[in-house]
Every structure is written in structure tokens, then in C-alpha cells.
Write an enzyme that holds these catalytic residues in place. Structure first.
Site, short mmCIF file in Angstrom:
data_model
loop_
_atom_site.label_atom_id
_atom_site.label_comp_id
_atom_site.label_asym_id
_atom_site.label_seq_id
_atom_site.Cartn_x
_atom_site.Cartn_y
_atom_site.Cartn_z
CB ALA A 1 -65.83 96.21 -14.30
CB CYS A 2 -65.99 96.76 -8.45
SG CYS A 2 -67.72 96.48 -8.02
CB THR A 3 -64.59 92.07 -6.94
OG1 THR A 3 -63.25 92.56 -7.06
CG2 THR A 3 -64.55 90.58 -6.76
N GLY B 1 -69.41 93.98 -8.86
CA GLY B 1 -70.21 94.57 -9.93
C GLY B 1 -71.34 95.43 -9.44
CB THR C 1 -69.24 99.07 -10.90
OG1 THR C 1 -68.57 97.81 -10.76
CG2 THR C 1 -69.47 99.37 -12.37
#
Length: 104
Positions: A8-10, A12, A16
Site C-alpha cells: 500500500a502506497c500513499t 494507492g 502499490t
């Protein structure tokens, strides 16, 4: 080794899914089984099953944000890492995880 992972990245979006692909390729190149759940702007995809988690030797949280359902991993070995690390050098990262598991 059986690995389960949440990516999960900032935002999304991009990181990700790039992290997911890099982790899968890296783990498979080293002969490991891996399942990667993504949590992004369109929700959760490839959700990990309770059986997947129970059979895992390690949980990798390749995340830049808080994730949903982290309590599922209680009593499991958890390795936290930023998505950019697994994107840049997935094989080296997984090799480090292997070493920590064998020395622990």
C-alpha cells in the site's frame, strides 16, 4: 518459505502495484511462495485468506500508509518496509528477510 504481503502506497495507485509485482517476481526467483494483497484507491484486491496467513513463515508489510486489517497478523513475524525499497531491490530485500529468519 511461505510469504504473505500487503502492499500500500500513499496514493494507492502506482507504487502499490509495482511493489506487488516486484515482490512476486523476486520471491519466485528465490524459490519462495508468495501472496500479495494490495490496498489502494480501488479498495483491497487479492485479499489474503486466513489459511494463507496461518501458513506464512513471514508477513511483509510493504506500506507507506496505515493499512486495514493489520490485526490479522498477530503472533506472526512481521517485516515492515517502504514500497520504494522493494521496488528498487526486491531480491536483495527478500534475501535479507531470509537471513533474519534463519538467525532469529
Amino acid at each position: 518459505m511461505n510469504i504473505v504481503c500487503v502492499a500500500a502506497c500513499t496514493a494507492g495507485i502506482a507504487h502499490t502495484y509495482i511493489a506487488r509485482e516486484k515482490l512476486i517476481k523476486g520471491a519466485k526467483s528465490l524459490g519462495h511462495n508468495i501472496k500479495v494483497e494490495t490496498q489502494g484507491t480501488i479498495g483491497t484486491e487479492n485479499e489474503l485468506l486466513a489459511e494463507d496467513i496461518a501458513n506464512a513463515d513471514v508477513v511483509i508489510l510493504a506500506v507507506d500508509v496505515k493499512i486495514n486489517g493489520e490485526e490479522r497478523f498477530k503472533n506472526k513475524r512481521i517485516v515492515r518496509v517502504k514500497t520504494e525499497i522493494v521496488i528498487k531491490s526486491p531480491v536483495q530485500f527478500i534475501e535479507k528477510v531470509e537471513k533474519t529468519l534463519t538467525t532469529a
